[in-house]
Design a protein around this motif. Structure first.
Motif, PDB file in Angstrom:
ATOM      1  N   GLN A  89      37.144  34.156  41.432  1.00 18.23           N
ATOM      2  CA  GLN A  89      36.773  34.583  42.770  1.00 18.23           C
ATOM      3  C   GLN A  89      37.216  36.031  42.979  1.00 18.23           C
ATOM      4  OE1 GLN A  89      38.906  31.048  43.713  1.00 18.23           O
ATOM      5  NE2 GLN A  89      37.378  30.422  45.222  1.00 18.23           N
ATOM      6  N   THR A  90      36.419  36.768  43.719  1.00 21.88           N
ATOM      7  CA  THR A  90      36.698  38.169  43.989  1.00 21.88           C
ATOM      8  C   THR A  90      37.135  38.329  45.434  1.00 21.88           C
ATOM      9  OG1 THR A  90      34.974  38.802  42.411  1.00 21.88           O
ATOM     10  CG2 THR A  90      35.764  40.501  43.928  1.00 21.88           C
ATOM     11  N   ASN A  93      35.989  42.427  48.749  1.00 20.96           N
ATOM     12  CA  ASN A  93      34.938  43.189  48.085  1.00 20.96           C
ATOM     13  C   ASN A  93      33.807  43.612  49.016  1.00 20.96           C
ATOM     14  OD1 ASN A  93      34.218  44.462  45.676  1.00 20.96           O
ATOM     15  ND2 ASN A  93      32.731  42.865  45.186  1.00 20.96           N
ATOM     16  N   PRO A 134      38.637  45.887  40.993  1.00 18.43           N
ATOM     17  CA  PRO A 134      38.441  44.607  41.685  1.00 18.43           C
ATOM     18  C   PRO A 134      39.698  43.747  41.672  1.00 18.43           C
ATOM     19  CG  PRO A 134      36.620  45.071  40.191  1.00 18.43           C
ATOM     20  CD  PRO A 134      37.687  46.083  39.893  1.00 18.43           C
ATOM     21  N   TYR A 135      39.759  42.872  42.682  1.00 16.78           N
ATOM     22  CA  TYR A 135      40.874  41.940  42.814  1.00 16.78           C
ATOM     23  C   TYR A 135      40.330  40.532  42.593  1.00 16.78           C
ATOM     24  CZ  TYR A 135      44.440  39.103  45.192  1.00 16.78           C
ATOM     25  OH  TYR A 135      45.388  38.161  45.493  1.00 16.78           O
ATOM     26  N   PHE A 136      40.862  39.851  41.565  1.00 18.16           N
ATOM     27  CA  PHE A 136      40.394  38.513  41.213  1.00 18.16           C
ATOM     28  C   PHE A 136      41.502  37.484  41.412  1.00 18.16           C
ATOM     29  CE2 PHE A 136      38.086  41.392  38.269  1.00 18.16           C
ATOM     30  CZ  PHE A 136      36.800  41.161  38.711  1.00 18.16           C
ATOM     31  N   LEU A 267      32.360  44.186  38.301  1.00 15.90           N
ATOM     32  CA  LEU A 267      33.104  42.934  38.346  1.00 15.90           C
ATOM     33  C   LEU A 267      33.146  42.262  36.976  1.00 15.90           C
ATOM     34  CD1 LEU A 267      31.792  41.397  41.703  1.00 15.90           C
ATOM     35  CD2 LEU A 267      33.954  42.602  41.315  1.00 15.90           C
ATOM     36  N   ALA A 271      36.637  41.784  35.040  1.00 15.09           N
ATOM     37  CA  ALA A 271      37.130  40.421  34.824  1.00 15.09           C
ATOM     38  C   ALA A 271      37.255  40.100  33.350  1.00 15.09           C
ATOM     39  CB  ALA A 271      36.200  39.421  35.506  1.00 15.09           C
ATOM     40  N   LEU A 283      31.375  33.526  38.601  1.00 19.26           N
ATOM     41  CA  LEU A 283      32.141  34.660  39.105  1.00 19.26           C
ATOM     42  C   LEU A 283      31.621  34.966  40.497  1.00 19.26           C
ATOM     43  CD1 LEU A 283      34.059  37.060  38.997  1.00 19.26           C
ATOM     44  CD2 LEU A 283      32.337  38.317  37.695  1.00 19.26           C
ATOM     45  N   THR A 285      31.319  36.960  43.934  1.00 23.04           N
ATOM     46  CA  THR A 285      31.339  38.407  44.122  1.00 23.04           C
ATOM     47  C   THR A 285      31.997  38.853  45.413  1.00 23.04           C
ATOM     48  OG1 THR A 285      29.114  38.337  45.097  1.00 23.04           O
ATOM     49  CG2 THR A 285      29.269  38.714  42.711  1.00 23.04           C
ATOM     50  N   GLY A 286      32.468  37.924  46.239  1.00 20.28           N
ATOM     51  CA  GLY A 286      33.122  38.281  47.486  1.00 20.28           C
ATOM     52  C   GLY A 286      32.289  37.880  48.686  1.00 20.28           C
TER      53      GLY A 286
END
Length: 325
Positions: A89-90, A93, A134-136, A267, A271, A283, A285-286
């Motif tokens: 999960q992002t 974003n 990005p933050y995952f 992303l 990732a 995945l 994307t936000g």
């Protein structure tokens, strides 16, 4: 652009049940009908194998829509169209989404004016887009369900929130890929509503640790997915999707993926630097702005969510109380 909730993808992969409670079977959606897909006949071991070997198997899969009798959608039960082994999960974003959440999470004893909080969050997002990455975080694949299941709202909280998102369905395995090569590892897309229990996200007893995504996002059924998985060649470009969520007929989220801080190639590339992405993985994307947290409202038993993404169809989910089960 407004989304017509009743528009079906011209072609998609599905998993369906012939009767409620029956085992899910793979299928092809074409012409508004579900055609059973014989995996062995097309030379695949599983649906994830189809995603991995799409260049080789695509023609046979598409042919299934012409050689098998189609079932009307109303005569089948659609399950989640994918069975991911990994769920990424992002976070943070969409620029406006993060700003709204910063305001929504503002502590009652925070002395800052709302305008100051919004300005600080906006500056942070602009800096991230220019210089950050990005933050995952990791979700549990067991939370992935289809719209054939009601969303059971855990009784331990009254702060369950919606987050409709475009989700990448991984095709070819991806490990440490470059941004310019990333889209070659994308099979296609599906819809995911990433449900969040807001008052479980931040640990008040251990503030130094920060967020607790396990408690906040991994209750049973917290990632309603589908109903369709659409190949990249049959869908809009990654930056051209429209994302809309209605709750009880009122539009809550309405945005475009052109507003992503980090686009899909970024992303995938980011990732894959840490974790090999596998065929069939999701995945997310936000989520765009418009969540309940920012509005001060949350999901209640009986609420009905209708989520649409252009070219990917419509997902309908009904909320029920935990006690009712």
């Amino acid at each position: 652009m407004p989304i017509d909730h009743d528009v079906l993808p011209a072609f998609a992969l599905v998993r369906f049940r012939r009767t409620p409670g029956a085992a899910a079977e793979p299928g092809v959606l074409a012409g508004g009908l579900v055609h059973p897909l014989d995996l062995a006949a097309v030379g695949a071991e599983s649906l994830n194998d189809v995603f991995a070997r799409w260049d080789e198997l695509e023609a046979g899969v598409r042919e299934a829509a012409t050689t098998s009798a189609g079932l009307p959608l109303e005569d089948v039960v659609l399950a989640a169209p994918v069975e991911p082994r990994q769920l990424l999960q992002t976070g943070a974003n969409y620029r406006t989404h993060v700003i709204d959440l910063e305001v929504g999470h503002l502590a009652k004893d925070d002395p800052r004016p709302v305008e100051e909080v919004r300005a600080a969050a906006a500056a942070m997002m602009d800096d991230r887009a220019a210089h950050g990455e990005p933050y995952f975080f990791i979700g549990l694949p067991a939370t992935v369900v289809g719209q054939d299941e009601d969303l059971v709202l855990p009784a331990s909280s009254a702060a369950h929130d919606w987050e409709l998102e475009l989700a990448v369905v991984v095709g070819r395995p991806a490990f440490r890929v470059l941004r310019e090569d990333a889209m070659a590892h994308v099979w296609g897309w599906t819809i995911v509503n990433d449900i969040t229990t807001r008052d479980r996200v931040f640990r008040r007893d251990m503030p130094a640790i920060g967020t607790d995504w396990y408690r906040g996002k991994n209750s049973p059924g917290f990632n309603p997915t589908g109903p369709f998985a659409v190949p990249r060649s049959d869908a809009p470009a990654p930056e051209a999707f429209s994302v809309r969520l209605d709750v009880n007929g009122e539009t809550m989220q309405d945005a475009g993926t052109s507003d992503l801080l980090f686009d899909v190639p970024a992303l995938i590339a980011s990732a894959s630097q840490t974790l090999p992405l596998l065929p069939g993985d999701l995945l997310l994307t936000g989520s765009p702005a418009g969540n309940g947290q920012a509005r001060g409202i949350f999901l209640r038993p009986g609420d009905r969510m209708t989520g649409s993404i252009s070219g990917l169809g419509t997902q309908r989910v009904t909320c029920v109380a935990e006690e009712a089960r």
